[in-house]
Design a protein around this motif. Structure first.
Motif, PDB file in Angstrom:
ATOM      1  N   GLU A   1       9.021  -6.163  38.609  1.00  0.00           N
ATOM      2  CA  GLU A   1       8.564  -7.387  37.930  1.00  0.00           C
ATOM      3  C   GLU A   1       9.677  -8.413  37.689  1.00  0.00           C
ATOM      4  O   GLU A   1       9.517  -9.584  38.012  1.00  0.00           O
ATOM      5  CB  GLU A   1       7.888  -7.000  36.614  1.00  0.00           C
TER       6      GLU A   1
ATOM      7  N   SER B   1       2.951  -3.757  44.439  1.00  0.00           N
ATOM      8  CA  SER B   1       1.859  -3.972  43.483  1.00  0.00           C
ATOM      9  C   SER B   1       1.626  -2.767  42.575  1.00  0.00           C
ATOM     10  O   SER B   1       0.885  -2.868  41.611  1.00  0.00           O
ATOM     11  CB  SER B   1       0.574  -4.356  44.221  1.00  0.00           C
TER      12      SER B   1
ATOM     13  N   LYS C   1       2.913  -6.271  38.022  1.00  0.00           N
ATOM     14  CA  LYS C   1       1.554  -6.558  37.540  1.00  0.00           C
ATOM     15  C   LYS C   1       1.232  -8.048  37.541  1.00  0.00           C
ATOM     16  O   LYS C   1       0.076  -8.430  37.598  1.00  0.00           O
ATOM     17  CB  LYS C   1       1.344  -5.965  36.143  1.00  0.00           C
TER      18      LYS C   1
END
Length: 184
Positions: A79, A99, A103
């Motif tokens: 992320e 993925s 998120k």
């Protein structure tokens, strides 16, 4: 057709970011292309940030600078890396992201986006540590920067001294990443 592909790989230390950058570099060298690999580390420990840039020039010319302001591709494993690098991707570039861990959805609409559930695929193969190879297989399938067989052939260089099982696992992870990308 690809002339110069500039890719930034980014994630946490311990996710194998440097390893997939090196593997791509070795495969490009074996294919006779001009290559450069430029690592950048955050903290010197597992869990710190890590990224590397790989530039491959199919014209076999010498790549003159490792600095890339606007890469043609991003391979994002976590992320924070998406948040840090998305804005730098050139318009029309390709964004591959894990993925399973990322998120947030990429915000840009002027790029091609490839969500790859790399951790999930690697877990199904029996080892989450192969998620990096899943991502590299996906990126190679779409960009065609190197042939997937060139990547597989260079695994013995990257994993010198490791068991045949490790090499086979990573070959399979590259292939599963390729398959995942081509299904999108």
């Amino acid at each position: 057709m690809m002339i110069v592909e500039a890719t930034i790989f980014a994630g946490f230390g311990g996710q194998g970011v440097m390893r997939i950058g090196q593997l791509l570099t070795y495969a490009g060298l074996k294919e006779g292309k001009g290559v450069i690999w430029y690592p950048a580390y955050g903290s010197e420990q597992r869990g710190g940030t890590a990224n590397c840039t790989v530039i491959i020039d199919e014209r076999r010319s010498q790549v003159v600078s490792p600095v890339v302001k606007y890469p043609t591709s991003l391979v994002i494993l976590n992320e924070p890396s998406l948040l840090r690098f998305e804005a730098r991707l050139m318009a029309g570039g390709k964004l591959f992201y894990n993925s399973s861990l990322v998120k947030s959805k990429p915000k840009r609409e002027d790029i091609d986006v490839y969500p790859i559930p790399a951790n999930k695929i690697a877990e199904e193969l029996g080892n989450v540590m192969a998620a990096n190879m899943v991502m590299l297989g996906a990126m190679a399938a779409i960009t065609k920067v190197v042939d997937i067989d060139s990547l597989k052939n260079e695994l013995t260089t990257i994993f010198k001294g490791k068991s045949e099982n490790i090499i086979k696992l990573n070959e399979l992870a590259l292939e599963k990443g390729r398959e995942a990308a081509l299904q999108l």
